[in-house]
Design an enzyme around this catalytic site. Sequence first.
Site, mmCIF file in Angstrom:
data_model
loop_
_atom_site.group_PDB
_atom_site.id
_atom_site.type_symbol
_atom_site.label_atom_id
_atom_site.label_comp_id
_atom_site.label_asym_id
_atom_site.label_seq_id
_atom_site.Cartn_x
_atom_site.Cartn_y
_atom_site.Cartn_z
ATOM 1 C CG ASP A 133 73.974 53.071 26.065
ATOM 2 O OD1 ASP A 133 74.121 52.043 25.902
ATOM 3 O OD2 ASP A 133 73.534 53.582 26.863
ATOM 4 C CG ASP A 150 74.151 46.268 25.356
ATOM 5 O OD1 ASP A 150 73.803 47.379 24.549
ATOM 6 O OD2 ASP A 150 74.880 46.315 26.235
#
Length: 439
Positions: A105, A316
């Site tokens: 992540d 991201d």
Amino acid sequence: MASPVFLLALVVATLLPASKCRDGVGFQLKLRHIDAHGGYTKLQLVTRAMDRSRARVAALKTVAAAAPVVDPITAARILVAASQGEYLIDIAIGTPPLYYTAILDTGSDLIWTQCAPCVLCEDQPTPYFQPARSATYRLVPCQSSLCAALPYPACFQRMCAYQYYYGDYASTAGVLAGETFTFGAVNSTKVRVPNVAFGCGNINAGDLANSSGMVGLGRGLLSLVRQLGPSRFSYCLTSFLSPAPSRLSYGVFATLNSTNTRSGSPVQSTPMVVNAALPSLYFLSLKGISLGQKRLPIDPMVFAINDDGTGGVFIDSGTSLTYLQQDAYDAVRSELVSILPLLATNGTDIGLETCFPWPPPPNVAVTLPEMELHFDSANMTIPPENYMLIDGATGFLCLAMVRSGDGTIIGNYQQQNMYLLYDITNSLLSFVPAPCNII
Ligand SMILES: *[C@@H]1O[C@H](CO)[C@@H](O)[C@H](O)[C@H]1NC(C)=O
Ligand SMILES: *[C@@H]1O[C@H](CO)[C@@H](O)[C@H](O)[C@H]1NC(C)=O
Ligand SMILES: *[C@@H]1O[C@H](CO)[C@@H](O)[C@H](O)[C@H]1NC(C)=O
Ligand SMILES: *[C@@H]1O[C@H](CO)[C@@H](O)[C@H](O)[C@H]1NC(C)=O
Ligand SMILES: *[C@@H]1O[C@H](CO)[C@@H](O)[C@H](O)[C@H]1NC(C)=O
């Protein structure tokens, strides 16, 4: 949240030594897309990715909204992340090593896994980590900077206790400890790194997507990339619909130049920007967008970070399709509608907003321009296959971006076949197009 953690706790060993210099550390790992072996159709893959992205964006918003930024200290306490990711890595914890798969992540920092004894744990495919069975388990001292870097640090019987909430319903709580981590799959080349601080979670909730923990790659002190020597990592994501694994490199292995990326284009770099409300995320300064030679009429202010921490632009790996601030989205949409010799339609099964019938009529030639994102000091070229999506099953060509009321997220669909280097030490994101399946 609770004391049971502490009552149950733990095999106390010696304390983790002060963090050592790890300048020489580096390794490469395969990144497996979360849907790689699911046997999904293209339409299902896109739909699933969109559902995950929607959940992630909702989670990010929840946390951003929960706590308006007053000052940097308050900001540091706001925990933002979304629990689901898009890519998995193989790692192992402890001595002897217990192998497991973890969600990677780039939106959060903490490395954690579920630990026995569990007060509350989710099902996972591998056994829970048992500190008592590992020769290298250590506690992180309460006064350590890593303990202080937690959003809600607490000291209990000399143990650094943590609670980590993701923006969705997911959370983990337990003890911050140090362990030897092994990077690489069971039978591949491995690198062992001692004294990596991680959350040993005895109270956990949320969907781990068939993995047994998470590895945070955010900008904060607790993230894996900050804990290892040179604070940088790079990745190159293969085509969204390709089963070929992508590659992730850490530390000294994370380098980027046109030789090792087999790219004819020059490497470009843009400074990372800090958003105090969301300090773990990789914010960038975006100034504008072009389609082909045309600079679209977009006020650069639509990409600015607002005083309350909302807005802005970040990149991201855990969001699939780019979420584009609505004014910018409208500009892209209207340019596409005007240059394509096709009639735009709304509301396809995929749920994307800007679509055209596909394939085009036999006598109509369709040429899609490249898109260019104009960042501070760098231009990122997005080829048509990275911003449009052809869905043969339903017969549509769609803009693979989602209208966002507030803020822009550059998702991984737009990063296919691009080599990206996140250099935290120098606060720079560098990138160059590259054939990710062969490098
Ligand atoms: C790793 O290699 C050993 C010995 O070659 C083999 O028995 C084992 O099944 C392999 N494990 C995996 C997960 O491939
Ligand atoms: C988890 O993995 C198993 C084995 O690969 C698979 O059968 C199952 O469908 C997966 N579950 C989810 C929720 O992805
Ligand atoms: C390019 O990167 C490789 C490592 O991947 C390195 O060996 C080589 O020296 C680099 N070249 C330049 C010009 O920096
Ligand atoms: C498509 O949606 C836009 C905005 O959501 C709307 O203005 C437009 O009228 C719709 N077009 C069609 C053909 O439904
Ligand atoms: C990026 O593109 C713009 C517009 O085409 C150009 O003016 C600028 O010089 C480019 N910047 C870089 C760093 O290439």
